[in-house]
Design a protein around this motif. Structure first.
Motif, PDB file in Angstrom:
ATOM      1  N   ALA A 135       0.818  -1.227   0.191  1.00 43.71           N
ATOM      2  CA  ALA A 135      -0.022   0.113   0.034  1.00 43.71           C
ATOM      3  C   ALA A 135       0.828   1.150  -0.076  1.00 43.71           C
ATOM      4  CB  ALA A 135      -0.968   0.019   1.190  1.00 43.71           C
ATOM      5  N   GLY A 136       0.667   2.051  -0.781  1.00 44.66           N
ATOM      6  CA  GLY A 136       1.296   3.455  -0.962  1.00 44.66           C
ATOM      7  C   GLY A 136       0.638   4.290  -1.883  1.00 44.66           C
ATOM      8  N   ARG A 137       1.569   5.452  -2.627  1.00 41.03           N
ATOM      9  CA  ARG A 137       1.099   6.343  -3.378  1.00 41.03           C
ATOM     10  C   ARG A 137       1.987   6.011  -4.708  1.00 41.03           C
ATOM     11  NH1 ARG A 137      -2.652   9.545  -1.996  1.00 41.03           N
ATOM     12  NH2 ARG A 137      -3.049   9.940   0.024  1.00 41.03           N
ATOM     13  N   ILE A 138       1.562   6.297  -5.773  1.00 39.04           N
ATOM     14  CA  ILE A 138       1.940   6.063  -6.983  1.00 39.04           C
ATOM     15  C   ILE A 138       3.139   7.278  -7.170  1.00 39.04           C
ATOM     16  CG2 ILE A 138       1.671   6.058  -9.584  1.00 39.04           C
ATOM     17  CD1 ILE A 138      -0.771   4.637  -9.244  1.00 39.04           C
ATOM     18  N   GLY A 139       4.217   6.977  -7.574  1.00 37.31           N
ATOM     19  CA  GLY A 139       5.438   8.122  -7.538  1.00 37.31           C
ATOM     20  C   GLY A 139       5.591   8.784  -9.083  1.00 37.31           C
ATOM     21  N   ASN A 140       4.954   8.330  -9.884  1.00 37.83           N
ATOM     22  CA  ASN A 140       5.141   8.852 -11.245  1.00 37.83           C
ATOM     23  C   ASN A 140       3.927   8.213 -12.311  1.00 37.83           C
ATOM     24  OD1 ASN A 140       6.235   6.304 -11.485  1.00 37.83           O
ATOM     25  ND2 ASN A 140       7.755   6.791 -12.851  1.00 37.83           N
ATOM     26  N   ASN A 141       3.416   8.774 -13.109  1.00 46.56           N
ATOM     27  CA  ASN A 141       2.403   8.368 -14.076  1.00 46.56           C
ATOM     28  C   ASN A 141       2.815   7.275 -14.709  1.00 46.56           C
ATOM     29  OD1 ASN A 141       0.691  10.474 -13.382  1.00 46.56           O
ATOM     30  ND2 ASN A 141       1.492  11.718 -15.483  1.00 46.56           N
ATOM     31  N   SER A 199       6.232   3.032 -10.149  1.00 53.31           N
ATOM     32  CA  SER A 199       6.776   2.954  -9.020  1.00 53.31           C
ATOM     33  C   SER A 199       5.684   3.145  -7.823  1.00 53.31           C
ATOM     34  CB  SER A 199       7.887   3.608  -8.469  1.00 53.31           C
ATOM     35  OG  SER A 199       8.822   3.063  -9.497  1.00 53.31           O
ATOM     36  N   VAL A 200       5.752   2.613  -6.561  1.00 52.37           N
ATOM     37  CA  VAL A 200       4.796   2.787  -5.584  1.00 52.37           C
ATOM     38  C   VAL A 200       5.587   3.320  -4.334  1.00 52.37           C
ATOM     39  CG1 VAL A 200       3.181   2.041  -3.834  1.00 52.37           C
ATOM     40  CG2 VAL A 200       3.205   1.118  -6.245  1.00 52.37           C
ATOM     41  N   ALA A 201       5.405   4.569  -3.599  1.00 50.13           N
ATOM     42  CA  ALA A 201       6.273   5.060  -2.401  1.00 50.13           C
ATOM     43  C   ALA A 201       5.426   4.285  -1.241  1.00 50.13           C
ATOM     44  CB  ALA A 201       6.220   6.380  -2.371  1.00 50.13           C
ATOM     45  N   LYS A 241      12.245   8.128  12.531  1.00 45.97           N
ATOM     46  CA  LYS A 241      12.588   6.800  11.821  1.00 45.97           C
ATOM     47  C   LYS A 241      11.941   6.518  10.702  1.00 45.97           C
ATOM     48  CE  LYS A 241      14.605   5.213  16.250  1.00 45.97           C
ATOM     49  NZ  LYS A 241      15.347   4.363  16.599  1.00 45.97           N
ATOM     50  N   LYS A 242      10.921   7.383   9.979  1.00 42.93           N
ATOM     51  CA  LYS A 242      10.076   7.012   8.834  1.00 42.93           C
ATOM     52  C   LYS A 242      10.900   7.107   7.814  1.00 42.93           C
ATOM     53  CE  LYS A 242       5.652   8.719   7.012  1.00 42.93           C
ATOM     54  NZ  LYS A 242       4.815   9.775   7.117  1.00 42.93           N
ATOM     55  N   GLN A 243      10.868   6.050   6.810  1.00 46.32           N
ATOM     56  CA  GLN A 243      11.687   6.250   5.648  1.00 46.32           C
ATOM     57  C   GLN A 243      10.584   5.718   4.714  1.00 46.32           C
ATOM     58  OE1 GLN A 243      14.732   3.163   6.173  1.00 46.32           O
ATOM     59  NE2 GLN A 243      16.094   4.381   7.177  1.00 46.32           N
ATOM     60  N   THR A 244      10.941   5.962   3.188  1.00 43.08           N
ATOM     61  CA  THR A 244       9.998   5.582   2.278  1.00 43.08           C
ATOM     62  C   THR A 244      11.020   4.659   1.406  1.00 43.08           C
ATOM     63  OG1 THR A 244       9.293   7.849   2.080  1.00 43.08           O
ATOM     64  CG2 THR A 244       9.160   6.349   0.204  1.00 43.08           C
ATOM     65  N   GLU A 245      10.388   3.380   1.145  1.00 37.92           N
ATOM     66  CA  GLU A 245      10.684   2.507   0.178  1.00 37.92           C
ATOM     67  C   GLU A 245      10.108   2.565  -1.192  1.00 37.92           C
ATOM     68  OE1 GLU A 245      12.782  -0.401   0.435  1.00 37.92           O
ATOM     69  OE2 GLU A 245      13.680   0.545   2.403  1.00 37.92           O
ATOM     70  N   TRP A 246      10.751   2.265  -2.273  1.00 34.44           N
ATOM     71  CA  TRP A 246      10.261   2.575  -3.606  1.00 34.44           C
ATOM     72  C   TRP A 246      10.002   1.029  -4.107  1.00 34.44           C
ATOM     73  CZ3 TRP A 246       7.934   6.593  -5.545  1.00 34.44           C
ATOM     74  CH2 TRP A 246       8.221   7.741  -5.146  1.00 34.44           C
ATOM     75  N   ILE A 247       8.739   0.742  -4.545  1.00 34.08           N
ATOM     76  CA  ILE A 247       8.561  -0.793  -4.982  1.00 34.08           C
ATOM     77  C   ILE A 247       8.272  -0.458  -6.320  1.00 34.08           C
ATOM     78  CG2 ILE A 247       7.103  -2.804  -5.133  1.00 34.08           C
ATOM     79  CD1 ILE A 247       8.862  -2.068  -2.285  1.00 34.08           C
ATOM     80  N   SER A 298      32.168  -3.825  -8.166  1.00 32.74           N
ATOM     81  CA  SER A 298      33.081  -3.730  -6.851  1.00 32.74           C
ATOM     82  C   SER A 298      32.816  -4.977  -5.865  1.00 32.74           C
ATOM     83  CB  SER A 298      32.904  -2.638  -6.158  1.00 32.74           C
ATOM     84  OG  SER A 298      31.676  -2.438  -5.668  1.00 32.74           O
ATOM     85  N   GLY A 299      31.992  -5.856  -6.252  1.00 31.73           N
ATOM     86  CA  GLY A 299      31.768  -7.102  -5.423  1.00 31.73           C
ATOM     87  C   GLY A 299      30.894  -6.876  -4.338  1.00 31.73           C
ATOM     88  N   GLU A 300      30.124  -5.682  -4.360  1.00 25.45           N
ATOM     89  CA  GLU A 300      29.081  -5.378  -3.390  1.00 25.45           C
ATOM     90  C   GLU A 300      27.844  -5.772  -3.769  1.00 25.45           C
ATOM     91  OE1 GLU A 300      27.576  -1.303  -0.985  1.00 25.45           O
ATOM     92  OE2 GLU A 300      28.966  -1.161  -2.465  1.00 25.45           O
ATOM     93  N   ALA A 301      26.859  -6.502  -2.781  1.00 27.09           N
ATOM     94  CA  ALA A 301      25.416  -7.043  -2.987  1.00 27.09           C
ATOM     95  C   ALA A 301      24.618  -5.605  -3.040  1.00 27.09           C
ATOM     96  CB  ALA A 301      25.119  -7.992  -2.050  1.00 27.09           C
ATOM     97  N   LYS A 302      23.767  -5.861  -4.124  1.00 25.84           N
ATOM     98  CA  LYS A 302      22.898  -4.567  -4.417  1.00 25.84           C
ATOM     99  C   LYS A 302      21.490  -5.379  -4.545  1.00 25.84           C
ATOM    100  CE  LYS A 302      25.824  -1.057  -5.230  1.00 25.84           C
ATOM    101  NZ  LYS A 302      25.940  -0.034  -4.463  1.00 25.84           N
ATOM    102  N   GLY A 303      20.401  -4.372  -4.136  1.00 22.97           N
ATOM    103  CA  GLY A 303      19.202  -4.697  -4.351  1.00 22.97           C
ATOM    104  C   GLY A 303      18.516  -5.441  -2.844  1.00 22.97           C
TER     105      GLY A 303
END
Length: 87
Positions: A7-13, A29-31, A39-45, A82-87
């Motif tokens: 559940a969230g808000r659409i970030g772009n059309n 994308s959904v914010a 401590k509130k943060q926004t995750e983009w899905i 660089s060998g760093e895990a992303k995502g």
């Protein structure tokens, strides 16, 4: 298979495209806010809808619209150069 409810808000059309097989694909994308107070943060899905459902929903998927999604969740993770895990 992992089923998620988001559940969230659409970030772009939403963007509507068509595959070579003429299947409609809508992406957007959904914010989603996580936590509270300082401590509130926004995750983009990232969300994708296929087929006739994509055609029907596309006109309604506008920036700022509140939305609840239910569907299969997939994680896109990779290893950077660089060998760093992303995502």
């Amino acid at each position: 298979m992992l089923i998620a409810i988001i559940a969230g808000r659409i970030g772009n059309n939403a963007e509507l495209k068509t595959t070579k097989n003429e299947t409609s694909v809508v992406t957007f994308s959904v914010a989603c806010d996580i936590g509270w107070g300082d401590k509130k943060q926004t995750e983009w899905i990232k969300a994708t809808i296929f087929g006739k459902r994509a055609d029907g929903l596309h006109p309604h998927l506008k920036k700022g619209t509140a939305i609840t999604l239910t569907g299969e969740a997939k994680s896109n993770s990779w290893i950077s150069k660089s060998g760093e895990a992303k995502g």
